[in-house]
Design a protein around this motif. Structure first.
Motif: not given
Lengths: 494, 140
Positions: A142-156, A222-234
């Protein structure tokens, strides 16, 4: 009503299905979403009352005896998390009425939210490790749908990274469960706990403990595994960001808490020490990120990472104060992050930018917004009457009791950094002269957006002020975490 | 030059029914033999896919005028409804019921509510698979 603990899972699921019939009727969708969430909220409050009076609620699906069927377990910890999840979703849904846009609402936005809530509540309630994997997938898809919904370039672009990271972590989850099953021979969480105690956690179980930490650490950042979060959530719009920030990482934190208090409690010197070091590094990494950016979204997103570290540091103490503090701080953090994201969403709406350097003087035109933001910021940092205070006090108390002095000092210093990072937003955005012409916005939309924000801030204040009244519930939750035998007896009924 | 698919189209018309009947067989066999809602649904999708290969997407939409998204939702409702029926008898969620019945055409038959759940799975699989194919293949 032996099925009561399933209602907060079934009701959103049912309404999500119903909404699929009304793809184009946006008004029907909004009304049905609110009705469904209201029903779920009533059910979850009822559940809390039942758990408080009658102890842990369990039901094993399909009338099978306990270790053979899928058991759903609702102790106070999961009941509180389920209720908080539904409260947050209600206000974020109200916020999205005026901000998400009809285009997205027409394309399964509300069903996706409800499916995600189904997965989150299911993951909080399940008593079966593989069933937890399934509910993780429900919420992730469900979160995959929410993160891509709208289809802006950055979201994709960001959704590709997000999906890739989560597919890999899900694969590791399956592998970890397979290892555990090949050694223990059961999937029921209470039964796993009994069997691990019987063989007294040999080295291979500690390896699996670290594997679980890696899996849930990717989900929970958590620490070494958080690398994906800041950009994806923005990438996605603010209401989706608020839901993700308030709920998704907390599911990973919950899973770590559950496995590290129920399964892997026989070699604390290794596993919990490891968890503690990682949580401290998480706090430091989050602090660096929170100070480094001049972007509203990024500052609050790095505050998610700090909070994850603080909660897990409390869990790693494995004493009553630390666990109570972790439970209290977890609920506080879910509420305050939802409130903060909604508030900065309104700031971005009012100014038309998320860059702090281009803002200024908002307090003259948007006074309510300013004061609400200031209260939420103080709450996040933990100024005494507000909600962030007690949790951090208990966590540091637990750490001093366990002789982890350096760790507790890092926690206290991190509060200052948190305060600095959010007050910087206040100073740049609300004080000073007005730098740019504000875009003309509809006052009615603005008021509609302010309503859920004010409600969330009021709830966090009430959560802090009413701590005395809430503490028995937190104690109940922490007792189950501190003593796994309560959980095991409730499930296996021996 | 216009291609002539007469052999493919004629064969597809015949083979479609063979695959479809086989998928129904697999679906009903699920309780005692390998099979069930998931493979049954995938085989039905395969049969429709064969028609899609032989004809174009518009023709298929005319002969199968279903909204496949709604079909997915109906399947989910059927599955949840079967599982939730147990709530009204105050037994744990997902408790199934079964019994032996004497039906007019089939004779002595054992019926199980797991069948209803399976038909929900069947509808969800067909609905979502065809939705995926239509939305990828339908873009011009």
């Amino acid at each position: 009503m032996i099925n009561l603990l399933l209602f907060p899972i079934i009701i959103p699921f049912f309404f999500a299905m119903i909404l699929m019939f009304f793809k184009e009727q946006v008004v029907v969708q909004r009304v049905l979403t609110l009705i469904g969430l209201a029903f779920s909220l009533v059910a979850s409050f009822w559940l809390i009352a039942t758990v408080k009076t009658e102890g842990i609620q369990t039901v094993t699906l399909g009338s099978w005896p306990a270790p053979f069927g899928i058991t759903m377990v609702s102790d106070m910890f999961s009941a509180l998390l389920v209720t908080t999840t539904i409260i947050i979703t209600i206000f974020v849904a109200i916020y999205s009425f005026s901000s998400i846009g009809v285009e997205r609402e027409r394309f399964f936005y509300y069903p996706a939210i409800l499916f995600m809530i189904t997965g989150i509540n299911g993951a909080f309630t399940t008593g079966d490790i593989f069933n937890m994997f399934v509910f993780f997938e429900v919420l992730l898809i469900a979160s995959y749908l929410l993160i891509v919904l709208g289809g802006e370039k950055r979201q994709l672009r960001e959704s590709i990274k997000y999906i890739l990271v989560n597919v890999i972590s899900s694969a590791i989850f399956v592998v970890a469960v397979a290892y555990l099953y090949s050694i223990i021979g059961t999937l029921n969480m209470a039964d796993i706990s009994v069997k691990i105690a019987e063989i007294n956690q040999p080295g291979i179980i500690s390896v699996i403990a670290i594997l679980f930490l890696i899996v849930f650490g990717i989900k929970g950042a958590i620490f070494p595994l958080y690398f994906w979060l800041p950009n994806s959530y923005a990438a996605p719009p603010i209401p989706i960001l608020a839901l993700f920030g308030a709920l998704l990482t907390k599911v990973g934190v919950y899973a770590i808490t559950r496995t590290y208090t129920l399964f892997f409690v026989h070699d604390i010197g290794f596993t919990h020490q490891f968890l503690m070091v990682l949580s401290l590094l998480t706090i430091i990494a989050g602090c660096i990120g929170a100070l480094a950016y001049f972007d509203l979204k990024q500052i609050i997103i790095y505050n998610i990472i700090i909070a994850v570290g603080v909660i897990l540091f409390g869990v790693a103490q494995m004493n009553t104060s630390g666990l109570e503090g972790a439970v209290y701080y977890l609920l506080h953090d879910m509420l305050i992050k939802a409130a903060l994201f909604v508030l900065i969403g309104i700031v971005i709406y009012a100014t038309g930018t998320s860059n702090l350097r281009e803002m200024g003087g908002l307090i003259k035109t948007h006074a309510t917004l300013g004061w609400m933001y200031l209260i939420a910021a103080f709450g996040l940092a933990g100024i005494p009457p507000l909600s962030g205070f007690l949790g951090k006090v208990l966590i540091t108390k637990g750490a001093f009791e366990a002789d982890h002095v350096i760790g507790s000092i890092i926690i206290l210093v991190s509060s200052l950094v948190v305060l600095l990072s959010v007050i910087r937003i206040f100073i740049y955005a609300f004080w000073g002269p007005q730098k740019n012409e504000l875009p003309i916005r509809d006052q009615r939309t603005y008021r509609q957006m302010m309503f859920p924000a004010i409600m969330l801030v009021v709830i966090t204040v009430a959560y802090g002020v009413g701590a005395e009244w809430l503490m028995p519930y937190m104690t109940d939750a922490a007792n189950v975490l501190a003593d796994p035998s309560i959980y095991i007896n409730a499930v296996l009924k021996e | 030059m216009k291609t002539n698919d007469v052999i493919l189209q004629t064969a597809a018309k015949v083979v479609f029914f063979i695959i479809f009947l086989f998928s129904i067989h697999i679906f009903f066999a699920g309780h005692y033999a390998p099979g069930g809602g998931f493979v049954g649904g995938l085989l039905t999708t395969g049969a429709i896919l064969l028609l899609l290969l032989a004809f174009d997407i518009r023709t298929i939409q005319q002969i199968l005028p279903f909204n496949f998204t709604v079909m997915t939702a109906i399947g989910l409702l059927l599955a949840l409804g079967t599982a939730a029926g147990s709530i009204f008898f105050n037994v744990p969620f997902f408790t199934h019921a079964f019994g032996d019945f004497d039906l007019p055409l089939f004779g002595h038959t054992s019926l199980h509510t797991a069948m209803l759940f399976d038909s929900g799975v069947y509808l969800v699989v067909v609905g979502s698979a065809i939705t995926i194919i239509q939305s990828i293949g339908g873009d011009d």
